[in-house]
Design an enzyme around this catalytic site. Structure first.
Site, mmCIF file in Angstrom:
data_model
loop_
_atom_site.group_PDB
_atom_site.id
_atom_site.type_symbol
_atom_site.label_atom_id
_atom_site.label_comp_id
_atom_site.label_asym_id
_atom_site.label_seq_id
_atom_site.Cartn_x
_atom_site.Cartn_y
_atom_site.Cartn_z
ATOM 1 N N LYS A 1 97.138 23.944 11.944
ATOM 2 C CA LYS A 1 96.928 22.939 13.012
ATOM 3 C C LYS A 1 97.079 21.616 12.887
ATOM 4 O O LYS A 1 97.304 21.083 13.943
ATOM 5 C CB LYS A 1 95.263 23.413 13.363
ATOM 6 C CG LYS A 1 94.948 24.691 13.840
ATOM 7 C CD LYS A 1 93.650 24.765 14.353
ATOM 8 C CE LYS A 1 93.264 25.967 15.058
ATOM 9 N NZ LYS A 1 91.768 25.926 15.635
ATOM 10 N N GLU B 1 96.433 13.258 23.990
ATOM 11 C CA GLU B 1 95.209 12.508 23.512
ATOM 12 C C GLU B 1 94.129 13.184 22.556
ATOM 13 O O GLU B 1 93.761 12.923 21.476
ATOM 14 C CB GLU B 1 94.382 11.727 24.568
ATOM 15 C CG GLU B 1 93.694 10.466 23.866
ATOM 16 C CD GLU B 1 92.753 9.851 24.883
ATOM 17 O OE1 GLU B 1 93.283 9.734 26.240
ATOM 18 O OE2 GLU B 1 91.404 9.369 24.669
ATOM 19 N N ASN C 1 96.280 23.024 18.593
ATOM 20 C CA ASN C 1 95.774 24.589 18.581
ATOM 21 C C ASN C 1 96.920 25.163 19.897
ATOM 22 O O ASN C 1 96.924 26.358 19.932
ATOM 23 C CB ASN C 1 94.424 24.869 18.777
ATOM 24 C CG ASN C 1 93.937 24.671 20.183
ATOM 25 O OD1 ASN C 1 94.457 23.971 20.996
ATOM 26 N ND2 ASN C 1 92.852 25.515 20.506
ATOM 27 N N ASP D 1 90.246 23.340 21.663
ATOM 28 C CA ASP D 1 89.128 24.019 21.046
ATOM 29 C C ASP D 1 87.681 23.255 21.488
ATOM 30 O O ASP D 1 86.612 23.678 21.810
ATOM 31 C CB ASP D 1 89.195 23.680 19.426
ATOM 32 C CG ASP D 1 90.088 24.906 19.018
ATOM 33 O OD1 ASP D 1 90.187 25.667 19.586
ATOM 34 O OD2 ASP D 1 90.648 24.298 17.942
ATOM 35 N N GLY E 1 77.284 19.964 11.078
ATOM 36 C CA GLY E 1 78.617 20.053 10.472
ATOM 37 C C GLY E 1 79.572 18.909 11.055
ATOM 38 O O GLY E 1 79.304 18.269 12.070
ATOM 39 N N GLY F 1 86.578 19.714 11.263
ATOM 40 C CA GLY F 1 87.527 19.530 12.447
ATOM 41 C C GLY F 1 86.886 20.189 13.629
ATOM 42 O O GLY F 1 87.058 19.632 14.741
ATOM 43 N N ILE G 1 79.631 28.307 16.933
ATOM 44 C CA ILE G 1 81.183 28.475 17.262
ATOM 45 C C ILE G 1 81.705 29.822 16.585
ATOM 46 O O ILE G 1 82.985 30.196 16.714
ATOM 47 C CB ILE G 1 81.946 27.132 16.841
ATOM 48 C CG1 ILE G 1 82.086 27.129 15.203
ATOM 49 C CG2 ILE G 1 81.365 26.131 17.378
ATOM 50 C CD1 ILE G 1 83.169 26.087 14.987
ATOM 51 N N GLY H 1 79.791 32.442 19.828
ATOM 52 C CA GLY H 1 81.070 31.537 19.680
ATOM 53 C C GLY H 1 82.353 32.369 20.604
ATOM 54 O O GLY H 1 83.217 32.016 20.592
HETATM 55 P P1 ATR Z 1 86.504 23.543 10.432
HETATM 56 O O1 ATR Z 1 87.647 22.947 10.851
HETATM 57 O O2 ATR Z 1 86.274 24.845 10.820
HETATM 58 O O3 ATR Z 1 85.312 22.636 11.200
HETATM 59 P P2 ATR Z 1 86.035 22.318 7.730
HETATM 60 O O4 ATR Z 1 86.654 21.194 8.325
HETATM 61 O O5 ATR Z 1 86.303 22.856 6.560
HETATM 62 O O6 ATR Z 1 86.197 23.506 9.022
HETATM 63 O O7 ATR Z 1 84.316 21.848 8.036
HETATM 64 C C1 ATR Z 1 83.566 22.777 7.362
HETATM 65 C C2 ATR Z 1 81.951 22.395 7.761
HETATM 66 O O8 ATR Z 1 80.990 23.172 7.013
HETATM 67 C C3 ATR Z 1 81.698 20.879 7.095
HETATM 68 O O9 ATR Z 1 80.927 20.188 7.789
HETATM 69 C C4 ATR Z 1 81.286 21.313 5.674
HETATM 70 O O10 ATR Z 1 80.218 20.254 5.049
HETATM 71 P P3 ATR Z 1 80.847 19.187 4.024
HETATM 72 O O11 ATR Z 1 81.417 18.156 5.038
HETATM 73 O O12 ATR Z 1 79.720 18.655 3.386
HETATM 74 O O13 ATR Z 1 81.673 19.954 3.211
HETATM 75 C C5 ATR Z 1 80.397 22.671 5.987
HETATM 76 N N1 ATR Z 1 79.751 23.630 5.035
HETATM 77 C C6 ATR Z 1 80.736 24.222 4.511
HETATM 78 N N2 ATR Z 1 79.912 24.818 3.330
HETATM 79 C C7 ATR Z 1 78.890 24.324 3.269
HETATM 80 C C8 ATR Z 1 77.514 24.951 2.527
HETATM 81 N N3 ATR Z 1 77.752 25.790 1.630
HETATM 82 N N4 ATR Z 1 76.559 23.968 3.007
HETATM 83 C C9 ATR Z 1 76.451 23.115 3.877
HETATM 84 N N5 ATR Z 1 77.403 22.884 4.622
HETATM 85 C C10 ATR Z 1 78.604 23.546 4.442
#
Ligand code: ATR
Length: 283
Positions: A66, A78, A87, A103, A128, A131, A218, A241
């Site tokens: 992506k 944008e 995507n 998305d 979270g 992305g 999601i 989701g």
């Molecule tokens: P996407 O593009 O699908 O959003 P990503 O960019 O990898 O995926 O983001 C993953 C999210 O899950 C992030 O908010 C991550 O928190 P961090 O920014 O602190 O890494 C969160 N995440 C993944 N594993 C986690 C865990 N074990 N506990 C809490 N948050 C978690």
């Protein structure tokens, strides 16, 4: 001439996009089809060049391409520029290719399909800051949502998104969000918590969740994530989701064809497919 569309990714065999788009194309009697193409990361540039040369009318992009696809496109909408991720690619009249990201808006469509558009002044908590969270935050603000809070394990990433939004948004640690949970009307879970094989099931305790809350995830495989199950126990309205998946696809389809397809047409097909996957995973 028959038009053709595609989805590229690695892996690609479990993508439900071909099933969904072909169902819509059949329903509308379009002379078109949609195929999955397995593209390895090292072949991305060449594959995009081939799709262009062969006159593909448009394609979707899934993990892990992506972000990396951006330099190979002619133009960016944008939505894709703000997210730094694409995507959906659309072939334009002059034969050039433009990248979009559906998305975030797909999520908002699926949310409002369930709750309507009368909740835009309510307090939203996004859990979270990856992305997906970024896309949803931008799309919520663009749609008119005014009270956004983002909580993340790494608070600085939540803060960075808040700073880019056109409304005053608040960044919280997971502990702070857990303590203030009863103040939020709409919760949106965007972390990998609850994904098949993920190492953590819940981002935080749901003890303080209001029974009137609307809680969305999601993740759609499993449909009922541990997060949604907890929310349901507290009496909240839950949104899986699957709706986001359908509406991100429906938006892409509308950019390609000019018509917004009916979500209902594909829901049962996808649910059947997911049921199969779940059996497979549980075994
Ligand atoms: P996407 O593009 O699908 O959003 P990503 O960019 O990898 O995926 O983001 C993953 C999210 O899950 C992030 O908010 C991550 O928190 P961090 O920014 O602190 O890494 C969160 N995440 C993944 N594993 C986690 C865990 N074990 N506990 C809490 N948050 C978690």
């Amino acid at each position: 001439m028959r038009k053709w569309y595609a989805v590229i990714g690695d892996p690609i065999e479990h993508s439900m996009s071909p099933l969904m788009h072909n169902a819509w194309m059949t329903q509308e009697n379009r002379d078109a089809s949609y195929i999955p193409i397995h593209v390895l990361p090292e072949n991305l540039e060449q594959s995009v060049a081939s799709l262009k040369t062969l006159g593909c009318s448009g394609w979707n992009i899934t993990i892990p391409h992506k972000e990396k696809i951006i330099p190979y496109l002619d133009e960016l909408d944008e939505s894709a520029r703000k997210m730094g991720a694409v995507n959906t690619v659309v072939r334009q009249q002059d034969g050039s290719y433009k990248g979009y990201n559906t998305d975030g808006l797909g999520f908002v469509r699926s949310l409002e399909e369930v709750i309507g558009n009368g909740h835009r002044h309510k307090h939203v908590l996004i859990i979270g800051a990856g992305g997906a969270a970024r896309g949803i935050a931008f799309a919520l603000v663009a749609t008119g949502y005014t009270h956004i809070t983002i909580t993340n394990r790494t608070v600085s990433k939540a803060k960075a998104i808040c700073d880019e939004l056109d409304v005053e948004a608040i960044a919280l640690s997971l502990n702070e969000a857990e303590e203030q949970l009863n103040q939020f009307d709409i919760l949106i879970q965007t972390t990998s918590a609850g994904l098949n094989h993920s190492d953590f099931a819940l981002p935080f305790s749901m003890n303080r969740l209001a029974s009137t809350a609307i809680v969305a995830d999601i993740v759609y495989n499993p449909l009922m994530t541990p997060f949604l199950n907890e929310a349901k126990k507290k009496g909240a309205t839950v949104i899986t989701g699957l709706g986001m998946f359908i509406h991100q696809g429906a938006l892409a389809y509308s950019y390609w064809t000019g018509t917004y397809p009916e979500a209902e047409v594909v829901k049962d097909l996808l649910l059947e497919q997911l049921g199969g996957n779940l059996l497979h995973v549980n075994r």
